[in-house]
Design a protein around this motif. Structure first.
Motif, mmCIF file in Angstrom:
data_model
loop_
_atom_site.group_PDB
_atom_site.id
_atom_site.type_symbol
_atom_site.label_atom_id
_atom_site.label_comp_id
_atom_site.label_asym_id
_atom_site.label_seq_id
_atom_site.Cartn_x
_atom_site.Cartn_y
_atom_site.Cartn_z
ATOM 1 N N LEU A 175 0.910 -1.373 0.094
ATOM 2 C CA LEU A 175 -0.099 -0.457 0.129
ATOM 3 C C LEU A 175 0.932 1.206 -0.106
ATOM 4 O O LEU A 175 1.863 1.152 0.880
ATOM 5 C CB LEU A 175 -0.699 -0.084 1.344
ATOM 6 N N LYS A 176 0.398 2.312 -0.899
ATOM 7 C CA LYS A 176 1.337 3.061 -1.151
ATOM 8 C C LYS A 176 0.147 4.385 -0.305
ATOM 9 O O LYS A 176 -0.713 4.831 -0.591
ATOM 10 C CB LYS A 176 1.889 3.174 -2.416
ATOM 11 N N ALA A 177 0.613 5.679 -0.598
ATOM 12 C CA ALA A 177 0.215 7.151 0.205
ATOM 13 C C ALA A 177 -0.409 7.150 -1.028
ATOM 14 O O ALA A 177 -1.789 7.918 -0.740
ATOM 15 C CB ALA A 177 1.075 8.261 0.465
ATOM 16 N N ARG A 178 -0.338 7.411 -2.054
ATOM 17 C CA ARG A 178 -0.936 7.516 -2.951
ATOM 18 C C ARG A 178 -2.474 7.080 -3.149
ATOM 19 O O ARG A 178 -3.460 7.687 -4.244
ATOM 20 C CB ARG A 178 0.426 8.175 -4.844
ATOM 21 N N ALA A 179 -2.726 5.721 -3.169
ATOM 22 C CA ALA A 179 -3.703 4.660 -3.142
ATOM 23 C C ALA A 179 -4.618 5.773 -2.726
ATOM 24 O O ALA A 179 -6.228 5.783 -3.149
ATOM 25 C CB ALA A 179 -3.500 3.755 -2.726
ATOM 26 N N LEU A 180 -4.344 6.774 -1.318
ATOM 27 C CA LEU A 180 -5.275 7.677 -1.005
ATOM 28 C C LEU A 180 -5.923 7.761 -1.740
ATOM 29 O O LEU A 180 -7.715 8.529 -1.974
ATOM 30 C CB LEU A 180 -4.575 7.985 0.367
ATOM 31 N N GLN A 181 -5.497 9.108 -2.569
ATOM 32 C CA GLN A 181 -5.862 10.266 -3.986
ATOM 33 C C GLN A 181 -6.419 10.045 -4.998
ATOM 34 O O GLN A 181 -8.037 9.863 -5.232
ATOM 35 C CB GLN A 181 -4.897 11.165 -4.087
ATOM 36 N N ILE A 182 -5.790 8.493 -5.264
ATOM 37 C CA ILE A 182 -6.574 7.675 -6.372
ATOM 38 C C ILE A 182 -7.783 7.117 -6.824
ATOM 39 O O ILE A 182 -8.790 7.667 -6.665
ATOM 40 C CB ILE A 182 -5.232 6.704 -6.784
ATOM 41 N N GLY A 183 -7.235 6.600 -5.151
ATOM 42 C CA GLY A 183 -8.768 6.174 -4.381
ATOM 43 C C GLY A 183 -10.348 6.788 -4.349
ATOM 44 O O GLY A 183 -11.384 7.091 -4.100
ATOM 45 N N LEU A 184 -9.660 7.658 -3.717
ATOM 46 C CA LEU A 184 -11.017 9.112 -3.302
ATOM 47 C C LEU A 184 -10.952 9.297 -4.678
ATOM 48 O O LEU A 184 -12.411 9.626 -4.622
ATOM 49 C CB LEU A 184 -10.334 10.405 -2.633
ATOM 50 N N LEU A 185 -10.759 9.856 -5.629
ATOM 51 C CA LEU A 185 -10.674 10.708 -7.162
ATOM 52 C C LEU A 185 -11.613 8.727 -7.697
ATOM 53 O O LEU A 185 -13.121 9.458 -7.953
ATOM 54 C CB LEU A 185 -9.250 9.924 -7.899
ATOM 55 N N LEU A 186 -11.173 8.129 -7.552
ATOM 56 C CA LEU A 186 -12.566 6.683 -7.694
ATOM 57 C C LEU A 186 -13.397 6.701 -7.097
ATOM 58 O O LEU A 186 -14.468 6.483 -8.232
ATOM 59 C CB LEU A 186 -11.736 5.541 -8.407
ATOM 60 N N ALA A 187 -14.159 6.839 -6.184
ATOM 61 C CA ALA A 187 -15.047 6.666 -5.738
ATOM 62 C C ALA A 187 -16.103 7.601 -5.651
ATOM 63 O O ALA A 187 -17.215 7.595 -6.522
ATOM 64 C CB ALA A 187 -15.120 6.382 -3.820
ATOM 65 N N ASP A 188 -15.122 8.985 -5.851
ATOM 66 C CA ASP A 188 -16.182 10.187 -6.242
ATOM 67 C C ASP A 188 -16.526 9.884 -8.038
ATOM 68 O O ASP A 188 -17.295 10.285 -8.689
ATOM 69 C CB ASP A 188 -15.188 11.312 -6.645
ATOM 70 N N LEU A 189 -15.573 9.687 -8.753
ATOM 71 C CA LEU A 189 -16.121 9.002 -9.763
ATOM 72 C C LEU A 189 -17.674 7.852 -10.039
ATOM 73 O O LEU A 189 -18.267 8.432 -10.074
ATOM 74 C CB LEU A 189 -15.320 8.813 -10.659
ATOM 75 N N GLN A 190 -17.139 7.034 -9.211
ATOM 76 C CA GLN A 190 -17.976 5.907 -9.176
ATOM 77 C C GLN A 190 -20.031 6.744 -8.722
ATOM 78 O O GLN A 190 -20.603 6.271 -9.176
ATOM 79 C CB GLN A 190 -17.603 5.162 -8.059
ATOM 80 N N ARG A 191 -19.285 7.838 -7.446
ATOM 81 C CA ARG A 191 -20.178 8.546 -7.163
ATOM 82 C C ARG A 191 -21.611 8.820 -8.423
ATOM 83 O O ARG A 191 -22.886 8.926 -8.228
ATOM 84 C CB ARG A 191 -19.983 9.245 -6.362
ATOM 85 N N ARG A 192 -20.833 9.599 -9.259
ATOM 86 C CA ARG A 192 -21.287 10.541 -10.425
ATOM 87 C C ARG A 192 -21.306 9.325 -11.411
ATOM 88 O O ARG A 192 -22.479 9.239 -12.368
ATOM 89 C CB ARG A 192 -20.108 11.126 -10.889
#
Length: 295
Positions: A175-192
């Motif tokens: 697990l890398k730190a940047r997984a958080l930013q990418i995950g947040l972006l992915l989750a918000d896209l899924q929401r949209r």
């Protein structure tokens, strides 16, 4: 002097904070301040005298650029004025030249993509973003803008597939730190995309993977509040507060106040009327605004 702003704040102002959970903070000073002023429509509200003076400065600076004697600061000032005057075609040409001359200043290329997008040149905007991704496939700012461009053109599923691949790469085997930013972006896209259960599950996964960071919890609270589940949103905000060592993260109170959730700020108080959902920018570290920006 114009205030120092961030790429996240500027970009989100243009896209209505649609990717709120992936807000970014990259200060670029006066250059981006000028971009922000132009995108907020300042050019349409300045007085005639101010417009005339600005045009005089533009003419002088354009002469310097044409002679090849303009400094970086003068080019930046010219760009600010062109954007504020809504001379987007000239601003695009100048910004393209600046980006080519200064390839190490990748935010210039990102701004160029945004400016092309503002002129409905989606293919041109994608071309600029792909240049950024070719130089650095993991640059989160470029991934964010590419996801937006694809989503706006009805290619949300393709954007999701690309982000999922990046998220997997950042999560496995380590697990890398940047997984958080990418995950947040992915989750918000899924929401949209209307995939609310998938977004909710990913927010929870991010919360477990990064227990000290309140952003996944804040994003999940926003999701619940937008679904009309205010009690659940309040409970999730309380969870976010418990994650803080001193329980004093001001973003939590900003969100609670915007929603009329008084118990978060004062457990003895009762709930007030529910206010409209605010945009949330947990990725940038900026205070959460209490009302949505103009589109």
């Amino acid at each position: 002097m114009a205030p120092r702003l961030s790429v996240g704040r500027i970009v989100n102002a243009r896209r209505g904070l649609w990717l709120a959970a992936a807000g970014l903070a990259l200060a670029l000073g006066g250059l981006l301040a000028g971009w922000w002023l132009g995108q907020r429509g300042v050019g349409s509200t300045v007085t005639d005298r101010s417009r005339i003076e600005a045009q005089k400065q533009v003419n002088l600076l354009k002469d310097d650029v044409a002679r090849g004697t303009a400094t970086q600061g003068q080019q930046q000032r010219l760009l600010e004025l062109l954007v504020a005057l809504q001379s987007n075609v000239e601003a695009t040409a100048l910004l393209e030249r600046m980006a080519d001359q200064q390839p190490d200043r990748w935010p210039l290329r990102l701004m160029l993509a945004e400016l092309r997008r503002a002129q409905n040149d989606h293919s041109g905007a994608e071309r600029e973003v792909r240049q950024l991704l070719n130089m650095n496939p993991e640059r989160i700012e470029a991934l964010q803008l590419m996801a937006l461009l694809q989503w706006e053109q009805g290619r949300g599923e393709a954007a999701q597939a690309q982000l999922q691949a990046q998220y997997q790469k950042a999560s496995v085997p380590q697990l890398k730190a940047r997984a958080l930013q990418i995950g947040l972006l992915l989750a918000d896209l899924q929401r949209r995309l209307g995939k609310l259960s998938e977004a909710d599950a990913l927010y929870q996964t991010l919360s477990r993977s990064f227990p000290a960071d309140p952003r996944p919890v804040l994003a999940r609270a926003l999701l619940k509040q937008q679904q009309g589940h205010t009690p659940a949103a309040l409970e999730i905000l309380q969870e976010a507060r418990r994650r803080q060592p001193n329980g004093q993260d001001p973003r939590l109170d900003h969100v609670a106040a915007a929603w009329g959730l008084a118990p978060l700020r004062d457990p003895a108080a009762g709930s007030g009327p529910k206010a409209p959902s605010p945009p949330l920018n947990p990725g940038s570290g900026d205070p959460v605004p209490t009302s949505p920006p103009a589109p």
